[in-house]
Design an enzyme around this catalytic site. Structure first.
Site, short mmCIF file in Angstrom:
data_model
loop_
_atom_site.label_atom_id
_atom_site.label_comp_id
_atom_site.label_asym_id
_atom_site.label_seq_id
_atom_site.Cartn_x
_atom_site.Cartn_y
_atom_site.Cartn_z
N GLN A 1 -5.03 -12.90 -27.35
CA GLN A 1 -6.09 -13.38 -28.25
C GLN A 1 -7.39 -13.52 -27.47
OE1 GLN A 1 -5.13 -17.06 -30.14
NE2 GLN A 1 -7.14 -17.35 -31.02
N SER B 1 -12.09 -17.11 -26.94
CA SER B 1 -12.89 -18.03 -26.12
C SER B 1 -13.73 -17.30 -25.07
CB SER B 1 -11.97 -19.03 -25.40
OG SER B 1 -11.32 -19.86 -26.33
N SER C 1 -4.53 -15.86 -22.68
CA SER C 1 -3.13 -15.96 -22.27
C SER C 1 -2.45 -14.59 -22.27
CB SER C 1 -2.37 -16.89 -23.23
OG SER C 1 -2.89 -18.18 -23.21
N GLU D 1 -2.59 -20.08 -36.10
CA GLU D 1 -2.36 -20.53 -34.73
C GLU D 1 -2.00 -22.01 -34.72
OE1 GLU D 1 -4.60 -20.24 -30.46
OE2 GLU D 1 -5.83 -20.82 -32.17
N GLU E 1 -10.79 -33.28 -30.30
CA GLU E 1 -12.02 -33.74 -30.95
C GLU E 1 -12.43 -32.82 -32.10
OE1 GLU E 1 -11.61 -35.34 -26.96
OE2 GLU E 1 -11.61 -33.29 -27.71
#
Length: 402
Positions: free
Chosen positions: A129, A132, A164, A247, A370
């Site tokens: 994936q 990020s 990953s 996910e 958060e």
């Protein structure tokens, strides 16, 4: 009969236990095998194929989509039973089966479904994936990797991070910026990327555990044919939401190779009266664990009805990641120095030691605590949203876009 199983579910559980007992032994791994080991991923291909041939690769998917046509609860039961074994099930398999395939079925073309779905469920294709970036983690829409149209191709330049198992992946799911002259959420496009394409440089990241499961991925003039675009040009955020909700649904589910509440109870029983100060906390986590299983079953039921997982799936991920850290800490306190320094000689202590280390990453991966709390408060509870001063400003006019 297991607690809360209907007679039909109990029969299925017994069938699964028998199959796992007959087939999982050859794939069961020691916790000492580094998750960064490519051999682990290759074993994962074989284990996925074996599950697929037995009908267990995608239990709740319709048979015409390569699944068993089973129920969401059967999916949960199999995950519970498989979790008793340390078999090679990791992101290299789950990203494909639980993120890429559902996203392709939801937004892809018939040709894309035919090319990728069956091969992924059979373990022939492993995925990573690529979302990020160094400046776009929690704020994914702030990403700067860009793609420019060139005939029938798109040319991609940029950097992804925390990817990953990219070093073992055949394909990646990729989100990039294709228009910087609109607000940041509106200029993104979603692609499938062949990881063998020229211009891809995968570099491992050394983790605190000593492993290298994560990677940085540098993309230099990488060409992607337009036929591997998922959804509309500049319509990638909608596709991303499908992936992310799936996910969080799966991250909040059963964890393979990580300590369970049952194993914490084993530690408590073994400690006798020494564990008495922890009884109340342990009882609270037992209740939480039961709630999580039922909550996840409800989410899976909604998916089986054709609904896209909502922000409510964030709740399972938020609770499970924190619970993993809590139960690992309790076990570490009870086991004492054995957990810290003698874990190599104690399989259970080793498992809780690993669980505590991994829980810290899990509270960030797949959405930080958060961010998840914000999404739950705004999208589930209907509370006022955070002030977003950049909401209607073109990305190119933001500091991140320069």
């Amino acid at each position: 009969m297991d607690f809360n199983d209907t007679p039909e579910e109990a029969l299925f559980r017994e069938e699964v236990r028998t199959w796992l007992n007959d087939n999982a032994g050859d794939y069961r791994q020691s916790l000492g095998l580094s998750p960064g080991d490519t051999r682990f991923a290759e074993l994962g291909r074989d284990w996925q194929k074996k599950k697929a041939q037995a009908g267990y690769a995608a239990i709740s998917l319709p048979k015409e989509q390569g699944g068993m046509g089973g129920t969401p609860m059967q999916e949960v039961i199999f995950a519970e039973e498989e979790g008793r074994y340390h078999v090679p099930v990791g992101p290299f398999v789950s990203i494909g089966c639980h993120l890429a395939v559902p996203t392709i079925y939801t937004h892809g073309t018939a040709e894309q479904i035919e090319q990728f779905a069956y091969k992924t469920l059979m373990g022939e294709l492993l995925w990573c994936q690529m979302f990020s970036e160094p400046s776009a983690g929690s704020d994914l829409a702030g990403l700067r990797t860009k793609a420019v149209r060139d005939g029938d191709d798109w040319v991609v330049n940029g950097q992804k991070v925390w990817t990953s198992w990219a070093h073992t992946a055949d394909w990646g799911i990729l989100i990039v910026r294709t228009d910087a002259d609109v607000p940041k959420h509106k200029g993104l496009t979603y692609f499938l990327l062949d990881m063998k394409s020229p211009g891809i440089d995968v570099r491992p990241i050394k983790q605190i555990s000593g492993e290298s499961e994560f990677n940085e991925v540098f993309l230099t003039d990488v060409r992607i044919p337009d036929r591997y675009r998922i959804g509309d040009v500049n319509g990638g955020w909608k596709v991303v939401m499908t992936t992310l909700m799936n996910e969080r649904l799966n991250v909040g589910g059963e964890s393979k190779g990580l300590p369970s509440i049952g194993e914490l109870l084993d530690v408590v029983r073994g400690a006798g009266e020494d564990a008495a100060p922890y009884h109340l906390d342990v009882a609270r986590h037992v209740a939480t664990d039961m709630g999580l299983k039922n909550f996840r079953a409800r989410l899976l039921t909604s998916v089986s009805r054709g609904e896209t997982p909502s922000a409510m799936s964030n709740m399972g991920k938020l609770v499970s990641a924190n619970m993993l850290q809590d139960i690992s800490a309790i076990a570490g306190d009870i086991l004492g120095m054995d957990c810290a320094f003698s874990a190599e000689n104690n399989e259970l202590a080793k498992k809780f030691q690993y669980g505590y280390i991994w829980a810290s990453a899990l509270r960030i991966a797949g959405g930080t605590d958060e961010i998840l709390r914000n999404q739950i408060s705004e999208r589930v509870l209907g509370l006022p949203g955070d002030i977003r001063v950049d909401k209607d400003i073109a990305f190119a006019q933001l500091p991140a876009g320069k």
